[in-house]
Design an enzyme around this catalytic site. Sequence first.
Site, mmCIF file in Angstrom:
data_model
loop_
_atom_site.group_PDB
_atom_site.id
_atom_site.type_symbol
_atom_site.label_atom_id
_atom_site.label_comp_id
_atom_site.label_asym_id
_atom_site.label_seq_id
_atom_site.Cartn_x
_atom_site.Cartn_y
_atom_site.Cartn_z
ATOM 1 N N GLU A 98 -7.221 0.067 -41.130
ATOM 2 C CA GLU A 98 -8.688 0.010 -41.052
ATOM 3 C C GLU A 98 -9.252 0.977 -40.017
ATOM 4 O OE1 GLU A 98 -6.660 -2.573 -41.052
ATOM 5 O OE2 GLU A 98 -7.265 -3.884 -42.722
ATOM 6 N N LEU A 145 -12.206 5.037 -46.463
ATOM 7 C CA LEU A 145 -11.921 3.885 -47.329
ATOM 8 C C LEU A 145 -12.406 2.599 -46.650
ATOM 9 C CD1 LEU A 145 -8.274 4.825 -48.371
ATOM 10 C CD2 LEU A 145 -10.387 5.263 -49.645
ATOM 11 N N HIS A 197 -2.656 14.095 -41.812
ATOM 12 C CA HIS A 197 -3.717 14.494 -40.880
ATOM 13 C C HIS A 197 -3.233 15.722 -40.101
ATOM 14 C CE1 HIS A 197 -7.139 14.052 -38.218
ATOM 15 N NE2 HIS A 197 -6.306 14.278 -37.216
ATOM 16 N N GLU A 253 2.721 21.132 -43.043
ATOM 17 C CA GLU A 253 2.273 19.974 -43.844
ATOM 18 C C GLU A 253 2.980 19.947 -45.196
ATOM 19 O OE1 GLU A 253 -1.961 19.331 -44.298
ATOM 20 O OE2 GLU A 253 -2.364 20.243 -42.356
ATOM 21 N N ASN A 280 -1.746 20.252 -50.605
ATOM 22 C CA ASN A 280 -0.761 19.205 -50.295
ATOM 23 C C ASN A 280 -0.340 18.450 -51.546
ATOM 24 O OD1 ASN A 280 0.018 18.798 -47.340
ATOM 25 N ND2 ASN A 280 -2.177 19.239 -47.218
ATOM 26 N N MET A 332 -11.801 13.235 -48.657
ATOM 27 C CA MET A 332 -12.806 13.231 -47.602
ATOM 28 C C MET A 332 -13.771 12.040 -47.690
ATOM 29 S SD MET A 332 -11.713 15.771 -46.003
ATOM 30 C CE MET A 332 -12.954 16.162 -44.785
#
Length: 232
Positions: free
Chosen positions: A153, A104, A120, A185, A25, A101
């Site tokens: 979040e 955060l 995603h 993607e 990507n 991966m």
Amino acid sequence: MAPQRASAEVRRKRVSVLFSGRGSNMASLLMAAMAPGYPAIITHAFTNVPGAGGLEIARKNEIAVDVIDHRAFDSREAHEAAVMAKLVEAKPDIICLAGYMRVLSEGFVRRYRGKILNIHPSLLPSFKGVDTHHRARIAGVRVHGATVHFVDETLDGGPIIAQAAVPIEAGDSDDTLAARVLEAEHRLYPHALALVASGKVRLSGSRIVVSDTPHETGAALYSPPLPAGDAG
Ligand code: GRF
């Protein structure tokens, strides 16, 4: 791949790409950014995996790349602080997660609110998390795909910027389905980044505001397909 050229006129948005794996990507973003008029330039990449395949792609494209192995740190916070220090130097306008991966922290997300994009491999909000292709197949959905969203979040839960749908075909394995989604993607992420970098899509509170992007008519994906001559 030839390195991207910086355009003289409009200031293109500076992008840092965070990855942990093969980096296909990131490669699609680098390729897109070579086009004259593309509103973003990939200036920097970061990985937490010293042997990641994407490193070679970053180096070939002559972009600055930082490697900081998370296993060298005692805590997630300590590693993230090191990542943030690199980002402060790189000064990105936008951060693209591309197979990164690591989850955060809230602090990181707050600091870069409205500036972190993720891709995603499912049509969110379906199939958050891992093993998306397998789970979509087992669930028996006929249409699957990919989503680019702002990171908040929540896990894979931020406001959706753009999606691409692909059919699930009889006889698909997890791998054939993953390959079909990945191809989508590679078109979707450059498109979504351009929308954000050009200001056509922006975040207002927790909602997406889209301007100036008319839909193609008749763009629905039917899976199984409509019979010939029944296309509306
Ligand atoms: C992609 O399927 C992406 O949707 C997911 O991780 C994978 C990364 O692949 N977040 P690559 O490293 O970009 O090839």
